[in-house]
Design an enzyme around this catalytic site. Sequence first.
Site, mmCIF file in Angstrom:
data_model
loop_
_atom_site.group_PDB
_atom_site.id
_atom_site.type_symbol
_atom_site.label_atom_id
_atom_site.label_comp_id
_atom_site.label_asym_id
_atom_site.label_seq_id
_atom_site.Cartn_x
_atom_site.Cartn_y
_atom_site.Cartn_z
ATOM 1 N N GLY A 260 14.097 13.213 16.268
ATOM 2 C CA GLY A 260 15.300 13.519 17.302
ATOM 3 C C GLY A 260 15.822 12.145 17.761
ATOM 4 N N SER A 261 15.303 11.154 17.021
ATOM 5 C CA SER A 261 15.743 9.689 17.347
ATOM 6 C C SER A 261 17.118 9.515 17.601
ATOM 7 C CB SER A 261 14.872 8.724 16.746
ATOM 8 O OG SER A 261 15.435 8.552 15.409
ATOM 9 N N ASN B 154 27.037 13.902 8.842
ATOM 10 C CA ASN B 154 25.706 13.214 8.364
ATOM 11 C C ASN B 154 25.573 11.832 8.513
ATOM 12 O OD1 ASN B 154 23.116 13.941 7.694
ATOM 13 N ND2 ASN B 154 23.600 13.568 5.570
ATOM 14 N N HIS C 225 22.962 8.886 6.698
ATOM 15 C CA HIS C 225 22.051 8.982 5.410
ATOM 16 C C HIS C 225 21.543 7.345 5.376
ATOM 17 C CE1 HIS C 225 20.493 9.677 1.549
ATOM 18 N NE2 HIS C 225 20.861 8.882 1.075
ATOM 19 N N MET D 155 16.756 18.589 7.493
ATOM 20 C CA MET D 155 16.131 18.551 6.189
ATOM 21 C C MET D 155 16.547 19.664 5.208
ATOM 22 S SD MET D 155 15.382 15.346 6.617
ATOM 23 C CE MET D 155 14.527 15.117 4.926
ATOM 24 N N GLU E 189 21.399 2.914 12.451
ATOM 25 C CA GLU E 189 21.693 4.413 12.257
ATOM 26 C C GLU E 189 22.159 4.761 13.945
ATOM 27 O OE1 GLU E 189 19.162 7.432 10.557
ATOM 28 O OE2 GLU E 189 18.673 5.991 8.970
#
Length: 205
Positions: free
Chosen positions: A15-16, A110, A112, A93, A177
């Site tokens: 959950g980062s 999302n 990636h 996932m 990210e």
Amino acid sequence: MAKPIVLGVLASGRGSNLQSILDAINSGEISAEVGVVISDKPEANALKRAADLNIAAVCVDRKQYKSQQDFEQALIKQLQLYKVDLVILAGFMRILSSYFVNAYPNKIMNIHPSLLPAFPGKNAQQQALLYGAKVSGCTVHFVDEGMDTGPIILQQPVPVLADDTPESLAARILQQEHMIYPQAIKFFVEGRLQLEGRLVKLLSK
């Protein structure tokens, strides 16, 4: 006053990225709220992060459902229960079928760990190293029915160093990210993302 955009975060692990989004909301960068955090794994740390902040934390365990569609129906039911406007995949996932995607068209994001369309799927950092790429990075995209094939919202390059391992490259990509995922969500919340075919245009304020 307009009702704030409600985010529903799907996560399978630490959950980062969830935390980076929560930090951006708490700082006022994103005018939204996380209505629910859902995980397919009961032990996922993302659920603990949410519960510690009094955010609804729900486990929808794939093992409890006979089919993919039954599982996705349960996910959608929870998202509807919490009146979610935008679905955020943050290390979730599971591949989502067209049934789920069609329930939230152009409202699923999302992130990636590669510069898509290069290195989709699992182990993107290892794929980049094995290929000999000199630059990798991360991509925020809308989710469509393919694997990591949806329209690209934001990308951030990360140099591949000569002594990189999959773990060291992943760690540096993850830092980026945490920067661009909240930024992409901010643009959505502000109504600044316009989709024309595959092209995502960023509108000025």
